[in-house]
Motif scaffolding. Structure first.
Motif, PDB file in Angstrom:
ATOM      1  N   GLN A  58     -10.324  -9.034  -0.973  1.00 57.92           N
ATOM      2  CA  GLN A  58      -8.837  -9.635  -1.243  1.00 57.92           C
ATOM      3  C   GLN A  58      -7.762  -8.883  -0.759  1.00 57.92           C
ATOM      4  O   GLN A  58      -6.541  -9.163  -1.254  1.00 57.92           O
ATOM      5  N   LEU A  59      -7.841  -7.999   0.025  1.00 58.48           N
ATOM      6  CA  LEU A  59      -6.821  -6.684   0.458  1.00 58.48           C
ATOM      7  C   LEU A  59      -6.385  -7.310   1.866  1.00 58.48           C
ATOM      8  O   LEU A  59      -7.275  -7.553   2.758  1.00 58.48           O
ATOM      9  N   GLY A  60      -5.218  -7.393   2.345  1.00 56.80           N
ATOM     10  CA  GLY A  60      -4.757  -7.765   3.398  1.00 56.80           C
ATOM     11  C   GLY A  60      -4.519  -6.639   4.488  1.00 56.80           C
ATOM     12  O   GLY A  60      -4.988  -5.683   4.447  1.00 56.80           O
ATOM     13  N   HIS A  61      -3.673  -6.954   5.570  1.00 53.95           N
ATOM     14  CA  HIS A  61      -3.134  -5.980   6.785  1.00 53.95           C
ATOM     15  C   HIS A  61      -2.841  -4.578   6.168  1.00 53.95           C
ATOM     16  O   HIS A  61      -3.210  -3.606   6.631  1.00 53.95           O
ATOM     17  N   GLY A  62      -1.992  -4.580   5.057  1.00 56.09           N
ATOM     18  CA  GLY A  62      -1.399  -3.199   4.517  1.00 56.09           C
ATOM     19  C   GLY A  62      -2.098  -2.688   3.522  1.00 56.09           C
ATOM     20  O   GLY A  62      -1.864  -1.803   2.702  1.00 56.09           O
ATOM     21  N   LEU A  63      -3.335  -3.333   3.408  1.00 56.83           N
ATOM     22  CA  LEU A  63      -4.309  -2.905   2.064  1.00 56.83           C
ATOM     23  C   LEU A  63      -3.691  -3.026   0.730  1.00 56.83           C
ATOM     24  O   LEU A  63      -4.222  -2.218  -0.079  1.00 56.83           O
ATOM     25  N   GLY A  64      -2.864  -4.012   0.815  1.00 61.16           N
ATOM     26  CA  GLY A  64      -2.438  -4.824  -0.598  1.00 61.16           C
ATOM     27  C   GLY A  64      -2.891  -6.085  -0.776  1.00 61.16           C
ATOM     28  O   GLY A  64      -3.724  -6.456  -0.140  1.00 61.16           O
ATOM     29  N   SER A  65      -2.585  -6.625  -2.175  1.00 56.43           N
ATOM     30  CA  SER A  65      -3.175  -8.080  -2.308  1.00 56.43           C
ATOM     31  C   SER A  65      -2.601  -8.941  -1.196  1.00 56.43           C
ATOM     32  O   SER A  65      -1.430  -9.079  -1.223  1.00 56.43           O
ATOM     33  N   ALA A  66      -3.825  -9.560  -0.542  1.00 63.11           N
ATOM     34  CA  ALA A  66      -3.383 -10.610   0.284  1.00 63.11           C
ATOM     35  C   ALA A  66      -2.814 -11.939  -0.056  1.00 63.11           C
ATOM     36  O   ALA A  66      -2.315 -12.775   0.385  1.00 63.11           O
ATOM     37  N   SER A  67      -2.938 -12.053  -1.534  1.00 61.04           N
ATOM     38  CA  SER A  67      -2.292 -13.355  -2.322  1.00 61.04           C
ATOM     39  C   SER A  67      -0.988 -13.225  -2.182  1.00 61.04           C
ATOM     40  O   SER A  67      -0.273 -14.353  -2.225  1.00 61.04           O
ATOM     41  N   ASN A  68      -0.337 -12.389  -1.986  1.00 57.51           N
ATOM     42  CA  ASN A  68       1.176 -12.236  -1.908  1.00 57.51           C
ATOM     43  C   ASN A  68       1.723 -12.185  -0.522  1.00 57.51           C
ATOM     44  O   ASN A  68       2.638 -12.811  -0.080  1.00 57.51           O
ATOM     45  N   SER A  69       1.089 -11.182   0.217  1.00 58.70           N
ATOM     46  CA  SER A  69       1.758 -11.042   1.786  1.00 58.70           C
ATOM     47  C   SER A  69       0.580 -10.202   2.470  1.00 58.70           C
ATOM     48  O   SER A  69      -0.021  -9.345   1.823  1.00 58.70           O
ATOM     49  N   GLN A  70       0.494 -10.129   3.711  1.00 59.36           N
ATOM     50  CA  GLN A  70      -0.661  -9.421   4.388  1.00 59.36           C
ATOM     51  C   GLN A  70       0.016  -7.966   4.518  1.00 59.36           C
ATOM     52  O   GLN A  70      -0.493  -6.986   4.633  1.00 59.36           O
ATOM     53  N   PHE A  71       1.464  -8.062   4.186  1.00 53.24           N
ATOM     54  CA  PHE A  71       2.154  -6.499   4.125  1.00 53.24           C
ATOM     55  C   PHE A  71       2.357  -6.057   2.695  1.00 53.24           C
ATOM     56  O   PHE A  71       3.340  -5.264   2.613  1.00 53.24           O
ATOM     57  N   ALA A  72       1.874  -6.479   1.465  1.00 50.42           N
ATOM     58  CA  ALA A  72       1.944  -6.073   0.197  1.00 50.42           C
ATOM     59  C   ALA A  72       1.884  -4.729   0.312  1.00 50.42           C
ATOM     60  O   ALA A  72       0.982  -4.195   0.761  1.00 50.42           O
ATOM     61  N   PRO A  73       2.524  -4.017  -0.872  1.00 51.47           N
ATOM     62  CA  PRO A  73       2.086  -2.867  -1.184  1.00 51.47           C
ATOM     63  C   PRO A  73       0.692  -2.077  -1.495  1.00 51.47           C
ATOM     64  O   PRO A  73      -0.041  -3.007  -1.939  1.00 51.47           O
ATOM     65  N   ILE A  74       0.371  -1.169  -0.661  1.00 53.65           N
ATOM     66  CA  ILE A  74      -1.053  -0.662  -0.564  1.00 53.65           C
ATOM     67  C   ILE A  74      -1.668  -0.485  -2.021  1.00 53.65           C
ATOM     68  O   ILE A  74      -0.962  -0.231  -3.200  1.00 53.65           O
ATOM     69  N   ASN A  75      -2.750  -1.018  -2.088  1.00 57.57           N
ATOM     70  CA  ASN A  75      -3.650  -1.124  -3.721  1.00 57.57           C
ATOM     71  C   ASN A  75      -3.962   0.534  -3.833  1.00 57.57           C
ATOM     72  O   ASN A  75      -4.031   1.278  -2.975  1.00 57.57           O
ATOM     73  N   GLN A  76      -4.116   0.788  -5.117  1.00 55.52           N
ATOM     74  CA  GLN A  76      -4.407   1.856  -5.605  1.00 55.52           C
ATOM     75  C   GLN A  76      -6.167   2.565  -5.061  1.00 55.52           C
ATOM     76  O   GLN A  76      -6.014   3.568  -4.892  1.00 55.52           O
ATOM     77  N   LYS A  77      -6.765   1.439  -5.068  1.00 49.16           N
ATOM     78  CA  LYS A  77      -8.163   1.994  -4.488  1.00 49.16           C
ATOM     79  C   LYS A  77      -8.273   2.625  -3.137  1.00 49.16           C
ATOM     80  O   LYS A  77      -8.902   3.520  -2.866  1.00 49.16           O
ATOM     81  N   PRO A  78      -7.517   2.096  -2.212  1.00 48.80           N
ATOM     82  CA  PRO A  78      -7.795   2.686  -0.980  1.00 48.80           C
ATOM     83  C   PRO A  78      -7.025   4.283  -0.817  1.00 48.80           C
ATOM     84  O   PRO A  78      -7.574   5.148  -0.263  1.00 48.80           O
ATOM     85  N   LEU A  79      -5.943   4.475  -1.768  1.00 46.99           N
ATOM     86  CA  LEU A  79      -5.513   5.697  -1.838  1.00 46.99           C
ATOM     87  C   LEU A  79      -6.231   6.748  -2.489  1.00 46.99           C
ATOM     88  O   LEU A  79      -6.698   7.614  -1.974  1.00 46.99           O
ATOM     89  N   GLN A  80      -7.240   5.937  -3.705  1.00 45.35           N
ATOM     90  CA  GLN A  80      -8.186   6.863  -4.284  1.00 45.35           C
ATOM     91  C   GLN A  80      -9.279   7.469  -3.218  1.00 45.35           C
ATOM     92  O   GLN A  80      -9.827   8.429  -3.177  1.00 45.35           O
ATOM     93  N   ASP A  81      -9.754   6.243  -2.543  1.00 42.22           N
ATOM     94  CA  ASP A  81     -10.868   6.624  -1.393  1.00 42.22           C
ATOM     95  C   ASP A  81     -10.262   7.566  -0.654  1.00 42.22           C
ATOM     96  O   ASP A  81     -11.119   8.661   0.103  1.00 42.22           O
ATOM     97  N   LEU A  82      -9.154   7.370   0.040  1.00 35.62           N
ATOM     98  CA  LEU A  82      -8.321   8.286   1.001  1.00 35.62           C
ATOM     99  C   LEU A  82      -8.568   9.694   0.611  1.00 35.62           C
ATOM    100  O   LEU A  82      -8.862  10.757   1.323  1.00 35.62           O
ATOM    101  N   GLU A  83      -8.111   9.795  -0.818  1.00 36.08           N
ATOM    102  CA  GLU A  83      -8.217  11.206  -1.272  1.00 36.08           C
ATOM    103  C   GLU A  83      -9.285  11.579  -1.469  1.00 36.08           C
ATOM    104  O   GLU A  83      -9.701  13.175  -1.025  1.00 36.08           O
TER     105      GLU A  83
END
Length: 258
Positions: free
Chosen positions: A226-251
């Motif tokens: 359910q995440l889009g191009h910007g790794l945020g919720s695709a329900s709003n925009s492909q460029f929505a603010p990045i979700n917390q989960k990708p940030l945690q995985d990156l860390e």
């Protein structure tokens, strides 16, 4: 034991938040002097990550504007998160970009991917001269077309600690980004983060990259439902603010490879 506790806290979403500070600097990108910034922890410094832009003219925050409204500032969000966890993050305005709304469009339109590769390497060289940065612990993170740029940078900078590819393109609208044939040549650790609802660089493209990396000793691919191009919720925009989960995985990945 200390490392184990840091990883455990990050995995549980209990990151050991630290105070972040910033250092502004200028970097010469061709005939353009660009503003850049290093955001880092004032308590400790685990490693440094350089953020490489997508294909549109972008400021250091990665500001995405739609119909005059700011949709997201994902590079700023990444910098704030990682610096609060002990990492330094370097950002820069792309060549001929002064701010999110001040762009020399005529000159920018004449740039090629070769220019963007050279610009990213120029920022890397500037970081290596910075006393705050440990040049033996440098990573690059590329988003969208920036992922294709990051791959080429990594081929030319074999001493990097690793590479992170967010929403990486293979072929988009007939444009071959030359990422697929480069995959087997990358000898450094690789993390790929892909939104499963990304309709710009679609998950099947990352699947092709994943297959090309099947013999790689240290490559990790994560898909986000359910995440889009910007790794945020695709329900709003492909460029929505990045979700917390990708940030945690990156860390977590950076902690394991620093």
């Amino acid at each position: 034991m200390k490392y184990f506790l840091i990883v455990l806290c990050a995995a549980l979403g209990l990151g050991l938040a630290q105070t972040s500070t910033t250092q502004d600097f200028m970097v010469q990108l061709g005939d353009f002097k660009s503003q850049a910034q290093l955001m880092y922890s004032s308590q400790r410094l685990l490693a440094t990550v350089l953020l490489i832009h997508a294909g549109f003219p972008s400021d250091m925050d990665g500001t995405f504007i739609n119909n005059g409204e700011v949709v997201s500032k994902n590079f700023l969000d990444i910098a704030k998160y990682l610096s609060s966890q002990g990492f330094a993050v370097a950002r820069y305005n792309k060549r001929y970009v002064t701010s999110a709304t001040e762009i020399d469009s005529r000159r920018y339109s004449q740039l090629s991917r070769t220019d963007f590769i050279a610009d990213a390497r120029a920022v890397l060289n500037a970081l290596r001269q910075n006393k705050i940065v440990d040049s033996s612990k440098l990573f690059v993170l590329g988003w969208s077309e920036g992922a294709a740029v990051a791959v080429q940078v990594a081929l030319q900078e074999p001493t990097l600690g690793g590479i992170i590819l967010q929403s990486p393109p293979v072929v988009v609208q007939g444009t071959d980004y030359e990422t697929l044939p480069a995959m087997p040549k990358l000898g450094l650790p690789i993390l790929i983060q892909q939104g499963s609802s990304d309709d710009i660089t679609t998950p099947d493209q990352t699947g092709r990259l994943e297959n090309a990396l099947k013999n790689h000793k240290d490559a990790k691919v994560i898909y986000y439902p359910q995440l889009g191009h910007g790794l945020g919720s695709a329900s709003n925009s492909q460029f929505a603010p990045i979700n917390q989960k990708p940030l945690q995985d990156l860390e977590l990945w950076l902690l394991a490879h620093r």
